[in-house]
Design a protein around this motif. Structure first.
Motif, PDB file in Angstrom:
ATOM      1  N   GLY A  30       1.088  -0.906  -0.121  1.00  0.00           N
ATOM      2  CA  GLY A  30      -0.370  -0.575  -0.272  1.00  0.00           C
ATOM      3  C   GLY A  30       0.759   1.020   0.372  1.00  0.00           C
ATOM      4  N   ALA A  31       2.327   1.481  -0.035  1.00  0.00           N
ATOM      5  CA  ALA A  31       2.469   2.434   0.139  1.00  0.00           C
ATOM      6  C   ALA A  31       3.290   3.195  -0.843  1.00  0.00           C
ATOM      7  CB  ALA A  31       4.019   2.033   0.789  1.00  0.00           C
ATOM      8  N   THR A  32       3.168   4.322  -0.713  1.00  0.00           N
ATOM      9  CA  THR A  32       3.492   4.665  -2.844  1.00  0.00           C
ATOM     10  C   THR A  32       4.851   4.846  -2.767  1.00  0.00           C
ATOM     11  OG1 THR A  32       1.113   6.354  -2.138  1.00  0.00           O
ATOM     12  CG2 THR A  32       3.258   6.990  -3.667  1.00  0.00           C
ATOM     13  N   ILE A  33       5.524   4.671  -3.893  1.00  0.00           N
ATOM     14  CA  ILE A  33       6.557   4.872  -4.557  1.00  0.00           C
ATOM     15  C   ILE A  33       7.020   6.261  -4.809  1.00  0.00           C
ATOM     16  CG2 ILE A  33       8.471   2.877  -5.455  1.00  0.00           C
ATOM     17  CD1 ILE A  33       7.025   0.609  -5.058  1.00  0.00           C
ATOM     18  N   CYS A  34       6.223   6.507  -5.422  1.00  0.00           N
ATOM     19  CA  CYS A  34       6.321   7.899  -6.238  1.00  0.00           C
ATOM     20  C   CYS A  34       5.723   8.289  -6.651  1.00  0.00           C
ATOM     21  CB  CYS A  34       7.925   7.652  -7.368  1.00  0.00           C
ATOM     22  SG  CYS A  34       7.195   6.993  -8.237  1.00  0.00           S
ATOM     23  N   THR A  35       5.242   9.474  -6.627  1.00  0.00           N
ATOM     24  CA  THR A  35       3.866   9.860  -7.569  1.00  0.00           C
ATOM     25  C   THR A  35       4.138  10.945  -8.326  1.00  0.00           C
ATOM     26  OG1 THR A  35       2.970  10.159  -4.730  1.00  0.00           O
ATOM     27  CG2 THR A  35       1.867  11.640  -6.530  1.00  0.00           C
ATOM     28  N   GLN A  36       2.905  10.889  -9.228  1.00  0.00           N
ATOM     29  CA  GLN A  36       3.238  11.417 -10.957  1.00  0.00           C
ATOM     30  C   GLN A  36       3.625  12.569 -10.795  1.00  0.00           C
ATOM     31  OE1 GLN A  36       0.040  10.270 -12.947  1.00  0.00           O
ATOM     32  NE2 GLN A  36       0.378  12.735 -14.356  1.00  0.00           N
ATOM     33  N   GLY A  37       4.680  13.797 -10.919  1.00  0.00           N
ATOM     34  CA  GLY A  37       4.623  15.108 -10.914  1.00  0.00           C
ATOM     35  C   GLY A  37       5.560  15.518  -9.715  1.00  0.00           C
ATOM     36  N   ASP A  38       5.511  14.106  -9.164  1.00  0.00           N
ATOM     37  CA  ASP A  38       6.458  15.304  -8.542  1.00  0.00           C
ATOM     38  C   ASP A  38       8.198  14.720  -8.880  1.00  0.00           C
ATOM     39  OD1 ASP A  38       4.976  15.332  -6.322  1.00  0.00           O
ATOM     40  OD2 ASP A  38       5.586  13.179  -4.806  1.00  0.00           O
ATOM     41  N   ALA A  39       9.102  15.270  -8.945  1.00  0.00           N
ATOM     42  CA  ALA A  39      10.562  15.904  -8.865  1.00  0.00           C
ATOM     43  C   ALA A  39      11.529  14.227  -8.467  1.00  0.00           C
ATOM     44  CB  ALA A  39      11.374  16.504  -8.043  1.00  0.00           C
TER      45      ALA A  39
END
Length: 219
Positions: A30-39
């Protein structure tokens, strides 16, 4: 770390000079590894576990692009183009990744022909898969998309959430409405494929659900 590299073949393509800059990072389900739009600042190699890749369009529609298992790269396109993350990536199971910064790659691998050929192959494959995922998958009936999604989200456990928010999230991810997901889940219950209450969905007949999906359209 070297065990993982050997297991997935990274030791044959990543320059040895870059190995000391690798770290192992673990993510909980369930953890977010990376988010669209982040550096973007690091390249991640998926070496253990399963991830979900999704994309949000300019109109705000979020769709599942794929589910990935080892070996897969996160941040390769961003490394070459120096852009923010193109997609959102989340852990489905416990996930382990080998991580190296873009800076370290630039120091050690910029002129390595074997590495550059490997990177080009991976990026080409991803663009092909993205094009198929964002168009072709939507031609499948909702029951096929939903069955495939349920199967992909339950590789280690048979249960996932069934609150209104979670069902709305599923509907967005497979490109349909909350009501359509709700109706399809009811049919799956009637057919004995799943059990459902207000908090959870449990897969009870995985083989028959696989028959509904026909093939995995997300993997």
């Amino acid at each position: 770390m070297e065990h993982y590299m050997s297991q997935v073949g990274l030791d044959e393509v990543l320059p040895r000079a870059a190995w000391p800059d690798l770290t192992i990072v673990r993510y909980a389900p369930g953890a977010t590894i990376c988010t669209q739009g982040d550096a973007a600042h690091a390249l991640r190699f998926l070496v253990n576990g399963k991830i979900r890749v999704s994309h949000t369009s300019a109109a705000g529609k979020r769709l599942v692009l794929s589910f990935k298992q080892p070996l897969d790269l996160i941040g390769d396109i961003e490394y070459v183009q120096r852009t923010p993350y193109l997609n959102t990536v989340e852990a489905v199971t416990t996930v382990e990744m080998l991580v190296i910064s873009f800076e370290a790659l630039a120091r050690h691998a910029t002129e390595d022909v074997i590495w550059l050929n490997y990177l080009l192959t991976e990026i080409t494959r991803k663009f092909e898969m993205k094009s198929q995922s964002m168009s072709f998958n939507l031609f499948y009936p909702v029951e096929v998309r939903l069955a495939s999604y349920l199967l992909s989200m339950t590789p280690e456990t048979t249960t996932l959430g069934s609150t209104v928010d979670e069902l709305t999230d599923i509907a967005d991810l497979i490109g349909t409405s909350y009501r359509h997901v709700n109706r399809t889940l009811k049919r799956f219950v009637e057919q004995g494929l799943i059990e459902r209450d207000r908090r959870s969905i449990t897969v009870v007949d995985r083989n028959r659900l696989i028959d509904v999906a026909g093939e995995s359209i997300y993997e």
